[in-house]
Design an enzyme around this catalytic site. Structure first.
Site, PDB file in Angstrom:
ATOM      1  N   TYR A  92       2.429   1.410  -6.909  1.00 62.77           N
ATOM      2  CA  TYR A  92       3.181   2.143  -5.888  1.00 62.77           C
ATOM      3  C   TYR A  92       4.620   2.373  -6.336  1.00 62.77           C
ATOM      4  CZ  TYR A  92       4.088   3.419  -0.966  1.00 62.77           C
ATOM      5  OH  TYR A  92       4.375   4.072   0.202  1.00 62.77           O
ATOM      6  N   SER A 186      -2.702  -2.792  -8.143  1.00 67.44           N
ATOM      7  CA  SER A 186      -2.220  -2.492  -6.799  1.00 67.44           C
ATOM      8  C   SER A 186      -2.663  -1.089  -6.379  1.00 67.44           C
ATOM      9  CB  SER A 186      -0.701  -2.677  -6.740  1.00 67.44           C
ATOM     10  OG  SER A 186      -0.230  -2.572  -5.416  1.00 67.44           O
ATOM     11  N   GLN A 187      -1.713  -0.164  -6.163  1.00 68.15           N
ATOM     12  CA  GLN A 187      -2.095   1.207  -5.851  1.00 68.15           C
ATOM     13  C   GLN A 187      -3.055   1.749  -6.907  1.00 68.15           C
ATOM     14  OE1 GLN A 187       0.495   4.943  -4.610  1.00 68.15           O
ATOM     15  NE2 GLN A 187       0.627   4.649  -6.816  1.00 68.15           N
ATOM     16  N   HIS A 301       1.652 -10.985  -5.869  1.00 70.52           N
ATOM     17  CA  HIS A 301       1.200  -9.632  -6.190  1.00 70.52           C
ATOM     18  C   HIS A 301       1.271  -9.311  -7.680  1.00 70.52           C
ATOM     19  CE1 HIS A 301      -0.222  -5.765  -5.073  1.00 70.52           C
ATOM     20  NE2 HIS A 301       0.850  -5.119  -5.485  1.00 70.52           N
TER      21      HIS A 301
END
Length: 337
Positions: A92, A186-187, A301
């Site tokens: 992101y 992630s994204q 994360h």
């Protein structure tokens, strides 16, 4: 950082029951058919990076609505072609960056395509692909951009861009179309899951701490962005809760995962407060193909980082060595790393 979600035992016992739109498959078939109707073709131009062991091309691919999407194509010098290829989608806010910045997969002997994410490039690395569609009234960020309608939502455009980039890579003479793996963190992991669902014939998929999974739960659970964009929007538009989550269901990677059949290697971090582990496990449990997972007990994360790259290098080598349309490498029980 403490646990912010469920324990591993609770995540393994999850039986996610997500609201799936009745026309989900028709929606995406229509979207991709429209995107492929363009007469535009992908173009690649060599880039002088100063590197001697990797050749890099500046790629332009017709994405959603035929609009150009940029990317880097890296090829190892002297490798026997056609090559297995890793197509990577980004986290992101990150753009494709500079051509010499991401060389791991080319150094391992594979072709490597990095897709620029439309409208992004303000975090970590710059981008070169604008999102030419704008809508008023959305919260800053991307989750609520066009959220009033599935047809207008931002990630409809991004997922289409991603599929079209894989379409383009498959036609490149240096790439073996039967040995393509998609990946991302992630994204990028959410995009990779969506592509695996929407595009048959992939050799594999490696989603790391994937975003865009079980979006309704994530929006209610997360106290940090980007999922907080949804709560911020609904705080202002109190009467739109169901319509917003209906739109988001069309781009929920956990829903789409039930259509994906390529071998998969997931990574999930139990202290992740950006993409909660229960939402990542929702995608893992619903994933329809052979699958394996590495669970990082004390990581947030950042997930497995370099340790997980090592796992991926081994996994891809074994996958490609087994030949076209291979099954996944041997599975492990879900384990803490």
């Amino acid at each position: 950082m403490p646990l912010t979600d469920l324990t591993l035992a609770e995540c393994l016992a999850l039986q996610p029951d997500l609201d799936e739109p009745a026309d989900l498959d028709r929606f995406w078939t229509r979207t991709l058919d429209q995107a492929r109707a363009t007469d535009a073709r992908a173009q690649v131009e060599p880039v002088d990076t100063g590197l001697t062991q990797v050749v890099t091309y500046d790629a332009t691919v017709p994405g959603f609505d035929g609009r150009p999407v940029r990317g880097w194509l890296h090829l190892p010098v002297g490798a026997r072609e056609p090559l297995g290829c890793v197509v990577e989608f980004l986290g992101y806010g990150r753009g494709r960056g500079l051509p010499h910045e991401q060389l791991l997969w080319a150094a391992a002997g594979y072709a490597h395509f990095v897709m620029d994410t439309r409208g992004q490039g303000w975090s970590t690395a710059g981008g070169d692909t604008p999102d030419t569609v704008t809508f008023g009234g959305s919260v800053p960020g991307f989750l609520t951009r066009g959220v009033e309608s599935p047809e207008d939502h931002y990630y409809r455009r991004v997922f289409t861009d991603a599929v079209r980039c894989v379409d383009a890579v498959r036609t490149h003479p240096a790439v073996d179309p039967d040995r393509i793996v998609v990946t991302g963190v992630s994204q990028g992991g959410g995009i990779a899951l969506a592509v695996a669902a929407l595009l048959p014939g992939l050799a594999g998929v490696m989603p790391d701490v994937p975003f865009l999974c079980d979006i309704r739960r994530a929006a209610r659970l997360c106290a940090t962005g980007p999922y907080t964009e949804i709560a911020e929007y609904l705080r202002l538009h109190r009467d739109r809760t169901e319509s917003v989550f209906r739109t988001l269901s069309y781009v929920d990677a956990a829903l789409l995962a039930s259509r994906a059949t390529a071998p998969a290697l997931f990574s999930i971090a139990l202290m992740d407060d950006v993409c909660p582990p229960s939402t990542c496990f929702a995608a893992y449990h619903r994933y329809a193909g052979p699958k394996d997972v590495r669970v990082y007990e004390f990581n947030g994360h950042e997930g497995g980082g370099g340790h997980h790259r090592r796992e991926q290098l081994t996994w891809v080598r074994e996958l490609f060595a087994a030949g076209p349309r291979a099954t996944a490498p041997p599975l492990h029980d879900p384990q803490l790393v």
